[in-house]
Design an enzyme around this catalytic site. Structure first.
Site, PDB file in Angstrom:
ATOM      1  CG  HIS A  63      62.365  41.274 -17.211  1.00 19.00           C
ATOM      2  ND1 HIS A  63      63.696  40.905 -17.253  1.00 19.00           N
ATOM      3  CD2 HIS A  63      62.121  41.966 -18.351  1.00 19.00           C
ATOM      4  CE1 HIS A  63      64.234  41.363 -18.380  1.00 19.00           C
ATOM      5  NE2 HIS A  63      63.297  42.002 -19.066  1.00 19.00           N
ATOM      6  CG  PHE A  64      56.756  36.805 -14.819  1.00 22.59           C
ATOM      7  CD1 PHE A  64      56.351  38.059 -15.250  1.00 22.59           C
ATOM      8  CD2 PHE A  64      56.103  35.699 -15.336  1.00 22.59           C
ATOM      9  CE1 PHE A  64      55.310  38.219 -16.166  1.00 22.59           C
ATOM     10  CE2 PHE A  64      55.049  35.833 -16.238  1.00 22.59           C
ATOM     11  CZ  PHE A  64      54.656  37.094 -16.664  1.00 22.59           C
ATOM     12  NE  ARG A  65      61.605  42.815 -12.229  1.00 24.60           N
ATOM     13  CZ  ARG A  65      62.424  43.403 -13.081  1.00 24.60           C
ATOM     14  NH1 ARG A  65      63.512  42.747 -13.495  1.00 24.60           N
ATOM     15  NH2 ARG A  65      62.194  44.617 -13.521  1.00 24.60           N
ATOM     16  CG  ASN A  95      66.949  40.299 -15.729  1.00 25.08           C
ATOM     17  OD1 ASN A  95      66.075  39.574 -16.180  1.00 25.08           O
ATOM     18  ND2 ASN A  95      66.829  41.619 -15.673  1.00 25.08           N
ATOM     19  CG  HIS A 180      69.430  45.141 -22.970  1.00 24.05           C
ATOM     20  ND1 HIS A 180      68.412  45.493 -22.119  1.00 24.05           N
ATOM     21  CD2 HIS A 180      70.106  46.296 -23.207  1.00 24.05           C
ATOM     22  CE1 HIS A 180      68.468  46.782 -21.853  1.00 24.05           C
ATOM     23  NE2 HIS A 180      69.508  47.286 -22.505  1.00 24.05           N
ATOM     24  CG  HIS A 233      64.273  46.068 -25.427  1.00 25.70           C
ATOM     25  ND1 HIS A 233      65.571  46.279 -25.826  1.00 25.70           N
ATOM     26  CD2 HIS A 233      64.350  45.429 -24.236  1.00 25.70           C
ATOM     27  CE1 HIS A 233      66.384  45.795 -24.909  1.00 25.70           C
ATOM     28  NE2 HIS A 233      65.663  45.270 -23.942  1.00 25.70           N
ATOM     29  CG  ASP A 303      61.511  45.080 -21.597  1.00 28.66           C
ATOM     30  OD1 ASP A 303      61.805  44.182 -20.774  1.00 28.66           O
ATOM     31  OD2 ASP A 303      62.223  46.079 -21.788  1.00 28.66           O
ATOM     32  CG  HIS A 307      61.457  48.203 -11.132  1.00 29.05           C
ATOM     33  ND1 HIS A 307      62.447  47.362 -10.681  1.00 29.05           N
ATOM     34  CD2 HIS A 307      61.737  48.445 -12.433  1.00 29.05           C
ATOM     35  CE1 HIS A 307      63.295  47.111 -11.674  1.00 29.05           C
ATOM     36  NE2 HIS A 307      62.883  47.739 -12.742  1.00 29.05           N
TER      37      HIS A 307
END
Length: 444
Positions: A63-65, A95, A180, A233, A303, A307
């Site tokens: 997840h590189f946001r 996401n 997920h 996961h 994964d 944050h």
């Protein structure tokens, strides 16, 4: 005139046909020859004495946001972290804000990643109730890894909790879809089990039953629709045992943190150990290792879900779930290799051959003539200590701060270009979308 652009010499090559001494020649970004190449010339000779050359490691869950959450990561910083950790390619998740659920948002991410990311990449399309009618076309876009569905809520607002919604998505698509798998209805019912200020209650709330019930529902829907699923996961021994009987429709990802951490992590790390699905106790960790050793587990994904410290420092349950992982995947797992938990060939199977097999990546996932010259070069004997200060993720921390490991990535080669060598970035970003056999671009 040099016959090749580069020859990597004197290494031990680990590949689909075993492990042994071999040189690797590169020409125009692809592997051009293998074997004893001492009689051949190249513009550049790289001496790899004492090192192992692996097929480029592909991390199939990061997840590189970007866009929308770039205060904690973006495509550039996340991919820098990847290549410094020996990772040559990533599958990045949808996401974001806005969500990656349309042709327009997908195209924007491809444009944002091209020649800006340091590794090659693919992006998932998020599957939703709203875009189900377009998924058959969206999953075939060049650079698309497939459809990703959240059956349980995590970071972001993508959620398809109901069986009818999941079934509609499966009926609409033809490629393997990633899930997920946590039961959102059970999560809502069990929220009272969260203990304010106590992150060790996280795996009580998000219990093994929450995961297993969702995975059973998902497998049933895969059988009903005759479609392939990829369960991300896995965190429970019960799911490993259950999925062993459903390998015809279900592939299985496990993560370094579920293979490394246990319930003591909550005492040591507090909310910095908080993930969805959770880190669980030693018995579940042992059962997941059993899945690695018996082949039920197909691939490894980090994964990587960064944050900021401020977001992690909120009192539980307001604290954010997720940890960094793309830069530490290779060293943490090589340490397990050195400890005898898995062979180096099994590590290769789970990080290159496995992704190739499950997702049909074109020209990647093995060291063979004609394939992209993606190589992860490692020193199996090198002892290093993982430090927060060395983590290039914008989040700036790792749950493994202060952990000493044996086995370290020393070179990351992407399509023949040496991107990282001995911990230094040596080539500007040239990342390109991966190609997939089920979504090859059409030529006019």
């Amino acid at each position: 005139m040099a016959q090749y652009d580069t020859i990597f010499k004197n290494a031990t090559l680990v590949n689909h046909d075993g492990e042994g001494p071999a040189d690797v020649a590169v020409h125009h970004g692809r592997i051009a020859a293998l074997g004893d190449l001492s009689a051949h010339g190249a513009a550049e000779i790289v001496d790899c004495t004492g090192l192992h050359i692996l097929p480029g490691v592909i991390d199939t869950q990061v997840h590189f946001r970007e866009p929308g959450l770039t205060h904690k990561e973006d495509l550039q910083s996340g991919s820098l972290s990847a290549v410094l950790g020996g990772v040559t390619g990533v599958f990045e998740m949808p996401n974001t804000n806005p969500l990656t659920t349309s042709r327009e948002t997908f195209a924007a991410k491809i444009a944002a990643g091209s020649n800006r990311m340091h590794c090659d990449f693919a992006f998932y399309i998020g599957g939703t109730h709203e875009n189900v009618g377009e998924l058959a076309e969206l999953e075939k876009l060049p650079g698309c890894a497939g459809v990703k569905v959240f059956m349980g809520s995590s970071t972001g607002s993508l959620l398809v909790a109901d069986d009818d919604g999941v079934e509609a998505i499966l009926r609409a698509i033809s490629r393997r879809a990633a899930f997920h798998s946590e039961d959102e209805f059970m999560l809502e019912e069990r929220k009272h089990l969260r203990v304010p200020g106590d992150p060790s209650s996280h795996p009580v709330w998000r219990s093994p039953e929450v995961a297993l019930n969702s995975t059973k529902r998902l497998v049933g829907l895969a059988r009903k629709t005759g479609k392939r699923i990829h369960v991300l996961h896995i965190s429970t021994g019960e799911e490993i045992a259950y999925l062993a009987d459903h390998k015809d429709v279900a592939s299985v990802e496990v993560t370094p943190h579920h293979l490394t951490l246990d319930e003591t992590a909550y005492t040591r790390l507090g909310t910095y150990a908080q993930m969805n699905p959770p880190v669980r106790d030693k018995a579940h960790r042992a059962a997941i290792w059993g899945g690695v050793q018996n082949g039920v587990a197909d691939i490894l994904g980090s994964d990587h879900a960064p944050h900021t410290r401020a977001e992690k420092d909120h009192a539980y349950p307001a604290s954010h779930s997720g940890m960094t992982g793309v830069q530490t995947l290779v060293p943490i797992m090589l340490d397990h290799v050195n400890a005898g938990k898995l062979s180096l060939q099994r590590f290769v199977d789970m990080t290159s051959a496995g992704p190739n097999r499950l997702f049909g990546i074109a020209n990647k996932g093995r060291i063979a003539v004609g394939y992209d010259a993606d190589l992860t070069i490692v020193d199996l004997k090198r002892r290093e200590t993982i430090r927060n200060a060395d983590v290039k993720s914008r989040a700036g921390w790792t749950p493994y701060d202060g952990v000493s490991v044996t086995g370290w990535p020393v070179g990351t080669i992407v399509r023949g270009k040496t991107v990282m060598w001995q911990g230094e970035l040596v080539t500007p970003a040239t990342g390109q979308p991966m190609r997939f056999l089920e979504a090859l671009p059409q030529q006019a």
